[in-house]
Design a protein around this motif. Sequence first.
Motif, short mmCIF file in Angstrom:
data_model
loop_
_atom_site.label_atom_id
_atom_site.label_comp_id
_atom_site.label_asym_id
_atom_site.label_seq_id
_atom_site.Cartn_x
_atom_site.Cartn_y
_atom_site.Cartn_z
N ALA A 128 0.04 -28.07 49.80
CA ALA A 128 -1.19 -27.42 50.24
C ALA A 128 -1.77 -26.54 49.13
CB ALA A 128 -0.91 -26.58 51.49
N ALA A 129 -0.90 -25.90 48.35
CA ALA A 129 -1.38 -25.04 47.26
C ALA A 129 -2.10 -25.87 46.20
CB ALA A 129 -0.20 -24.29 46.65
N ARG A 130 -1.60 -27.07 45.92
CA ARG A 130 -2.27 -27.94 44.95
C ARG A 130 -3.69 -28.28 45.41
NH1 ARG A 130 2.26 -31.41 45.74
NH2 ARG A 130 4.03 -30.64 44.53
N GLU A 131 -3.81 -28.65 46.66
CA GLU A 131 -5.13 -29.01 47.19
C GLU A 131 -6.07 -27.82 47.20
OE1 GLU A 131 -6.11 -32.12 47.75
OE2 GLU A 131 -4.13 -32.59 46.95
N ARG A 132 -5.52 -26.65 47.49
CA ARG A 132 -6.34 -25.44 47.52
C ARG A 132 -6.86 -25.13 46.11
NH1 ARG A 132 -2.94 -22.54 49.93
NH2 ARG A 132 -3.75 -22.96 52.02
N LEU A 133 -6.00 -25.33 45.11
CA LEU A 133 -6.43 -25.09 43.73
C LEU A 133 -7.57 -26.01 43.33
CD1 LEU A 133 -3.53 -24.37 41.20
CD2 LEU A 133 -5.28 -22.84 42.11
N LYS A 134 -7.49 -27.25 43.72
CA LYS A 134 -8.56 -28.20 43.40
C LYS A 134 -9.89 -27.73 44.00
CE LYS A 134 -5.54 -32.28 43.23
NZ LYS A 134 -5.23 -33.59 43.87
N GLN A 135 -9.83 -27.22 45.21
CA GLN A 135 -11.05 -26.73 45.86
C GLN A 135 -11.58 -25.49 45.13
OE1 GLN A 135 -10.00 -26.07 49.96
NE2 GLN A 135 -9.37 -28.20 50.29
N VAL A 136 -10.69 -24.57 44.80
CA VAL A 136 -11.09 -23.33 44.14
C VAL A 136 -11.69 -23.62 42.77
CG1 VAL A 136 -10.24 -21.19 43.10
CG2 VAL A 136 -9.48 -21.85 45.38
N PHE A 137 -11.06 -24.49 41.99
CA PHE A 137 -11.57 -24.79 40.65
C PHE A 137 -12.92 -25.49 40.72
CE2 PHE A 137 -7.67 -23.40 38.88
CZ PHE A 137 -7.85 -23.30 37.51
N GLY A 138 -13.19 -26.16 41.81
CA GLY A 138 -14.48 -26.81 41.97
C GLY A 138 -15.63 -25.83 42.12
N THR A 139 -15.31 -24.56 42.41
CA THR A 139 -16.34 -23.54 42.60
C THR A 139 -16.60 -22.71 41.34
OG1 THR A 139 -14.80 -21.81 43.34
CG2 THR A 139 -15.62 -23.37 45.01
N PHE A 140 -15.74 -22.85 40.33
CA PHE A 140 -15.86 -22.00 39.15
C PHE A 140 -17.01 -22.43 38.25
CE2 PHE A 140 -11.03 -21.16 39.39
CZ PHE A 140 -11.24 -20.02 40.14
N GLN A 141 -17.68 -21.43 37.68
CA GLN A 141 -18.67 -21.67 36.65
C GLN A 141 -17.99 -21.60 35.29
OE1 GLN A 141 -21.89 -22.39 37.52
NE2 GLN A 141 -21.20 -22.23 39.65
N LYS A 142 -18.62 -22.15 34.27
CA LYS A 142 -18.06 -22.08 32.94
C LYS A 142 -18.07 -20.64 32.44
CE LYS A 142 -18.91 -26.75 31.24
NZ LYS A 142 -19.49 -27.57 30.15
N GLY A 143 -17.11 -20.35 31.56
CA GLY A 143 -17.03 -19.01 31.02
C GLY A 143 -16.16 -18.11 31.87
N GLY A 144 -16.23 -16.83 31.62
CA GLY A 144 -15.41 -15.88 32.37
C GLY A 144 -13.97 -15.90 31.89
N ALA A 145 -13.09 -15.45 32.76
CA ALA A 145 -11.68 -15.36 32.41
C ALA A 145 -11.10 -16.74 32.10
CB ALA A 145 -10.90 -14.71 33.55
N GLU A 146 -10.18 -16.76 31.15
CA GLU A 146 -9.46 -18.00 30.83
C GLU A 146 -8.63 -18.39 32.05
OE1 GLU A 146 -7.02 -19.59 26.90
OE2 GLU A 146 -7.22 -17.43 27.30
N LYS A 147 -8.58 -19.67 32.35
CA LYS A 147 -7.91 -20.15 33.56
C LYS A 147 -6.74 -21.04 33.19
CE LYS A 147 -12.34 -19.84 35.92
NZ LYS A 147 -12.98 -19.22 34.72
N VAL A 148 -5.56 -20.65 33.68
CA VAL A 148 -4.31 -21.32 33.35
C VAL A 148 -3.59 -21.64 34.66
CG1 VAL A 148 -2.15 -21.12 32.06
CG2 VAL A 148 -4.20 -19.94 31.23
N ILE A 149 -2.96 -22.80 34.72
CA ILE A 149 -2.18 -23.17 35.90
C ILE A 149 -0.72 -23.29 35.51
CG2 ILE A 149 -1.77 -24.93 37.66
CD1 ILE A 149 -4.72 -25.64 37.54
N ARG A 150 0.15 -22.52 36.18
CA ARG A 150 1.59 -22.66 35.96
C ARG A 150 2.13 -23.69 36.94
NH1 ARG A 150 6.34 -18.04 35.91
NH2 ARG A 150 5.69 -17.71 38.07
N ILE A 151 2.70 -24.75 36.40
CA ILE A 151 3.26 -25.80 37.23
C ILE A 151 4.77 -25.61 37.35
CG2 ILE A 151 1.45 -27.39 36.50
CD1 ILE A 151 3.57 -28.79 34.73
N ASN A 152 5.39 -26.37 38.23
CA ASN A 152 6.85 -26.44 38.27
C ASN A 152 7.32 -27.32 37.12
OD1 ASN A 152 8.07 -25.23 41.02
ND2 ASN A 152 6.02 -26.04 41.41
N GLY A 153 8.55 -27.13 36.70
CA GLY A 153 9.09 -27.92 35.61
C GLY A 153 9.01 -29.41 35.89
N LEU A 154 8.78 -30.20 34.86
CA LEU A 154 8.60 -31.64 35.05
C LEU A 154 9.86 -32.33 35.54
CD1 LEU A 154 6.35 -32.57 32.00
CD2 LEU A 154 5.68 -32.15 34.37
N THR A 155 11.01 -31.70 35.41
CA THR A 155 12.24 -32.29 35.91
C THR A 155 12.49 -31.97 37.38
OG1 THR A 155 13.55 -30.39 35.14
CG2 THR A 155 13.31 -32.26 33.63
#
Length: 294
Positions: free
Chosen positions: A49-76
């Motif tokens: 659910a958090a992944r889907e929520r992030l997709k929705q939130v990022f869809g509302t962002f305008q360019k510029g502003g604070a740098e945006k970084v996503i911390r994922i879980n380890g690939l393993t």
Amino acid sequence: MQDQTFRPRRSVLYVPASNEKALAKVGSLNCDAIIFDLEDAVAPAEKAAARERLKQVFGTFQKGGAEKVIRINGLTTEWGADDLAAARACRPDAILLPKVATPRDIHDADEVLDEEDADLRIWAMIETPRAMLNLGPIAELGRDRAARLSCFVVGTNDLAKETGIAVTNDRRFLAPHLAHIVMAARAGGLDVLDGPLNDFSNATVFEDQCRQAAQMGFDGKTLIHPSQIDAANKAFAPPPEALEEARAVVATFALPENAGKGVISFNGRMVERLHLSQAERLIARAATITERQS
């Protein structure tokens, strides 16, 4: 690399990707960067659910502003691949990899990315004894633009847990390891961020740690509460007196009588052109911060 593409990273706030209330406020915050966290701050049952929520939130962002970084879980981990796919779909500025232990961890993430991800950077959490032993080879990837690595983020909580190092308010036992991370980051041309203070209500200790980190050479500090933003911004900005002296150094070198000189006398001491370069860089960074704030 740090000297070529400076971006202010004085205040870098962790925001749980599962916290709708916190996500709704990020646009109003005065931090330099935001880490949207899919890892430690999100329970296993909430990750999809958090992944889907992030997709929705990022869809509302305008360019510029604070740098945006996503911390994922380890690939393993069982969530890593889905996290990375979701993060790519969000088009953040960077992806933060947790518990990086060897250069292979960076390469594994980079191999998933393609030409459409050309502007996507990789940040690496340094939070395990293996990472500390492999700091040099990991940091060296910062010299290879194809590897995308641009920033170290210290995970002081995990580092203390994995090593048994006592974390006191003055961080006397942790300080040598923090200095080692800064040195490695600089060798690789990387930015480097100090770990958070969990006791976010203790403003005095937070200011002390920010001051300590700035003096050690860190570019900024990761935060767990918006109340810490202003103090971090102040601590990691060029001090007014340093900025005034930098401008004076530049002006003195620009005098006709100093044209072509490698060393000049300035306020009773000898100043070299390396100090001129430092002064010019400080002035440029101050201007970038001012532009960011406006």
